[in-house]
Write an enzyme that holds these catalytic residues in place. Structure first.
Site, PDB file in Angstrom:
ATOM      1  N   GLY A 150      -0.792  15.651  -3.133  1.00  0.00           N
ATOM      2  CA  GLY A 150      -1.530  14.893  -4.161  1.00  0.00           C
ATOM      3  C   GLY A 150      -0.987  14.576  -5.505  1.00  0.00           C
ATOM      4  O   GLY A 150      -1.209  13.708  -6.253  1.00  0.00           O
ATOM      5  N   GLU A 203      -0.093  20.983   0.522  1.00  0.00           N
ATOM      6  CA  GLU A 203       0.620  20.054   1.370  1.00  0.00           C
ATOM      7  C   GLU A 203       1.153  18.900   0.618  1.00  0.00           C
ATOM      8  O   GLU A 203       1.055  17.788   0.823  1.00  0.00           O
ATOM      9  CB  GLU A 203      -0.488  19.284   2.221  1.00  0.00           C
ATOM     10  CG  GLU A 203      -0.758  20.101   3.610  1.00  0.00           C
ATOM     11  CD  GLU A 203      -2.048  19.131   4.163  1.00  0.00           C
ATOM     12  OE1 GLU A 203      -2.400  19.663   5.275  1.00  0.00           O
ATOM     13  OE2 GLU A 203      -2.562  18.092   3.726  1.00  0.00           O
ATOM     14  N   ARG A 232       6.273  -0.217  -2.279  1.00  0.00           N
ATOM     15  CA  ARG A 232       5.067   0.136  -3.179  1.00  0.00           C
ATOM     16  C   ARG A 232       5.007  -0.674  -4.454  1.00  0.00           C
ATOM     17  O   ARG A 232       3.757  -0.510  -4.808  1.00  0.00           O
ATOM     18  CB  ARG A 232       5.799   1.799  -3.833  1.00  0.00           C
ATOM     19  CG  ARG A 232       5.938   2.588  -2.539  1.00  0.00           C
ATOM     20  CD  ARG A 232       6.061   4.124  -3.176  1.00  0.00           C
ATOM     21  NE  ARG A 232       4.703   4.400  -3.552  1.00  0.00           N
ATOM     22  CZ  ARG A 232       4.545   4.669  -4.968  1.00  0.00           C
ATOM     23  NH1 ARG A 232       5.355   4.298  -5.660  1.00  0.00           N
ATOM     24  NH2 ARG A 232       3.320   4.836  -5.444  1.00  0.00           N
ATOM     25  N   TYR A 289       0.848  -1.302  -4.632  1.00  0.00           N
ATOM     26  CA  TYR A 289       0.385  -0.376  -5.711  1.00  0.00           C
ATOM     27  C   TYR A 289       0.766  -0.989  -6.672  1.00  0.00           C
ATOM     28  O   TYR A 289       0.431  -0.206  -7.907  1.00  0.00           O
ATOM     29  CB  TYR A 289       0.688   0.924  -5.442  1.00  0.00           C
ATOM     30  CG  TYR A 289       0.606   1.612  -3.987  1.00  0.00           C
ATOM     31  CD1 TYR A 289      -0.486   1.656  -3.041  1.00  0.00           C
ATOM     32  CD2 TYR A 289       1.712   1.998  -3.376  1.00  0.00           C
ATOM     33  CE1 TYR A 289      -0.622   1.809  -1.806  1.00  0.00           C
ATOM     34  CE2 TYR A 289       1.888   2.356  -2.140  1.00  0.00           C
ATOM     35  CZ  TYR A 289       0.696   2.495  -1.566  1.00  0.00           C
ATOM     36  OH  TYR A 289       0.808   3.181  -0.234  1.00  0.00           O
ATOM     37  N   CYS A 291      11.062 -13.289   1.769  1.00  0.00           N
ATOM     38  CA  CYS A 291      10.483 -14.512   1.605  1.00  0.00           C
ATOM     39  C   CYS A 291       8.931 -14.319   1.007  1.00  0.00           C
ATOM     40  O   CYS A 291       8.023 -14.552   1.762  1.00  0.00           O
ATOM     41  CB  CYS A 291      10.380 -15.127   2.869  1.00  0.00           C
ATOM     42  SG  CYS A 291      12.036 -15.651   3.094  1.00  0.00           S
TER      43      CYS A 291
END
Ligand code: LLP
Length: 452
Positions: A268, A310, A350, A354, A381
């Site tokens: 993260g 991680e 992305r 986001y 498109c």
């Protein structure tokens, strides 16, 4: 519109270095007006390989992997860094991950299959997913993976049953949802109360399910797992979540008399996509995590023997760039200037998904100031099909090679064939050498699964 000419500085040796700082791969430099990465001319590479093209700075990838290991292990010796392969997966990166001694997070049968095809050691694989199919669990257990992160009671029963059929005891973690809303885009928060992931801490649910895990045959509860979200800058959310996790471990020890030994704090850590972003360094992150873990362990009388972290994005995002060729230009007076590139939402979803932001440069004019504000739109498109919205770039012309930085995470792995677009190839660059590690898709690839 003229912008301050702050992006580029002349150096005494005649090279120029871009001041996009943390956004850039480590080896980015400007030579004779061209952008070079890993000692390779991005303009020549784009012309040779065709665009759109993903390029990775191998030295940068290795540097970040080593930085993570050192930052954690110097503070907590028994830490494993687990690369989240969903951020970027191909055989070449898996080889680097293996060589750098990292573990691997797989979140689907295909990711595990890729790891196995590369001979990645199964005992260093951690299996994730909120709805692993029985077949995926079977494959994971048959492969002998190190840890399965169990997401529900239903899955606990399945793992136990499949392990029994294989005559083994499977090491598992339980994924706990600590009820912490990390400060990031709502789509990539995962530790908050309303989450499809894991066992919620609420109403003693996680605490009760730990008992189920302890009683389940053929599984050994090796540890707990949390993952509170992605692209996180505010580290206090980790401190809050770690407190919840270690608190739960303490309660399990007191009330069930069982010492849970391992803690996986998830990934993260955020990265710099633009000059405006200043994420914590890997070192600051490691400091915060290890301090929180050790402080909470003291407070709750818990002894953690192995820590796992991680990361995905913060290992690969800035190592990767995408090269495009400018194919069309449109100026809408008083509105904006569109620069159309030969890729878009198919290689970088992305921005549409986001509202992500990126820094572009014209690779063949990299020593010139970025004086134009443009939107780099794709060729697909959808009106949402843009990679970069209203950012500065050098005066663009037809045929220019545009480089968009920090596209190494969640771009290749989330790419699609919308509009029949072949997905880009991937090149690793290092010490002046370019190595094609994933070839561009062909039209035949796009039709390969269709049955006449
Ligand atoms: N561990 C687990 C269980 C995860 O679900 C993830 C990411 C990671 C580790 C790695 O997180 P990272 O260090 O990369 O933040 N597609 C989105 C990101 C989705 C993240 C999904 N899980 C994006 O492009 O921003």
């Amino acid at each position: 519109m003229a912008l301050p000419v702050s992006d580029l500085t002349k150096q005494a040796d005649g090279l120029t270095t871009m001041e996009l700082g943390a956004v850039l791969p480590k080896t980015a430099e400007v030579r004779m007006g061209h952008l070079f990465i890993g000692g390779v001319d991005m303009v020549a590479l784009a012309r040779e390989q065709g665009t759109a093209l993903y390029v990775f700075d191998e030295a940068d990838l290795r540097f970040r992997m080593q930085s993570y290991r050192e930052a954690f292990r110097s503070r907590f010796a028994n830490t494993d860094i687990v690369f989240a392969s969903k951020a970027f997966l191909n055989k070449a990166v898996l080889k680097v991950v293996d060589e750098e001694g990292l573990c691997l997070d797989v979140s689907g049968g295909g990711e595990l299959a890729c790891a196995q095809a590369c001979g990645f050691p199964s005992e260093r694989v951690v299996v994730h997913g909120n709805n692993k199919t029985p077949q995926e669990l079977e494959e994971a257990i048959a492969a002998g993976v190190g840890r399965i992160v169990v997401d529900s009671r239903i899955e606990l029963a399945r793992v136990s049953e499949i392990a029994a059929a294989h005559g083994i005891t499977q090491d598992i973690y339980l994924r706990i949802t600590p009820g912490v809303a990390a400060d990031t885009h709502a789509y990539i928060q995962t530790g908050c109360e309303d989450s499809k992931f894991g066992f919620t801490i609420r109403d003693d649910w996680a605490f009760n399910c730990v008992k189920d895990a302890l009683e389940a045959p053929q599984v050994r509860l090796a540890g707990l797992h949390m993952h509170i979200g992605s692209q996180i800058f505010a580290l206090h959310s980790y401190e809050e979540a770690i407190r919840v996790m270690v608190g739960l471990m303490g309660r399990v020890k007191r009330e069930y008399g069982f010492a849970i030994e391992e803690l996986d704090i998830g990934g993260g850590l955020g990265v710099a996509y633009t000059q405006a972003d200043s994420p914590p360094s890997i070192d600051e992150f490691a400091h915060t995590i290890v301090s929180a873990v050790t402080d909470c362990c003291d407070e709750y009388g818990v002894d953690i023997t192995r820590l796992l972290c991680e990361p995905g994005r913060s290992l690969v995002a800035n190592a990767g760039v995408t090269l495009y060729t400018v194919g069309s230009l449109k100026t809408l007076p008083g509105i904006r200037k569109y620069v159309a590139i030969d890729g878009g939402m198919t290689d970088n979803i992305r921005t549409a998904l986001y509202q992500a932001s990126y820094e572009p440069v014209v690779a063949n004019k990299a020593d010139q100031p970025r004086t134009e504000i443009v939107t780099l739109c794709g060729k697909h498109c959808e009106s949402s099909d843009a990679v970069v919205t209203d950012m500065p770039i050098q005066q663009p012309d037809l045929g220019d090679i545009v480089c968009v930085f920090a596209t190494g995470a969640y771009n290749h792995t989330m790419a699609s064939n919308y509009n029949g677009q072949p997905r880009p190839g991937i090149v690793f660059v290092k010490d002046g050498q370019a190595r094609l590690v994933t070839r561009r898709e062909t039209y035949e690839d796009i039709m390969a699964r269709d049955i006449d």
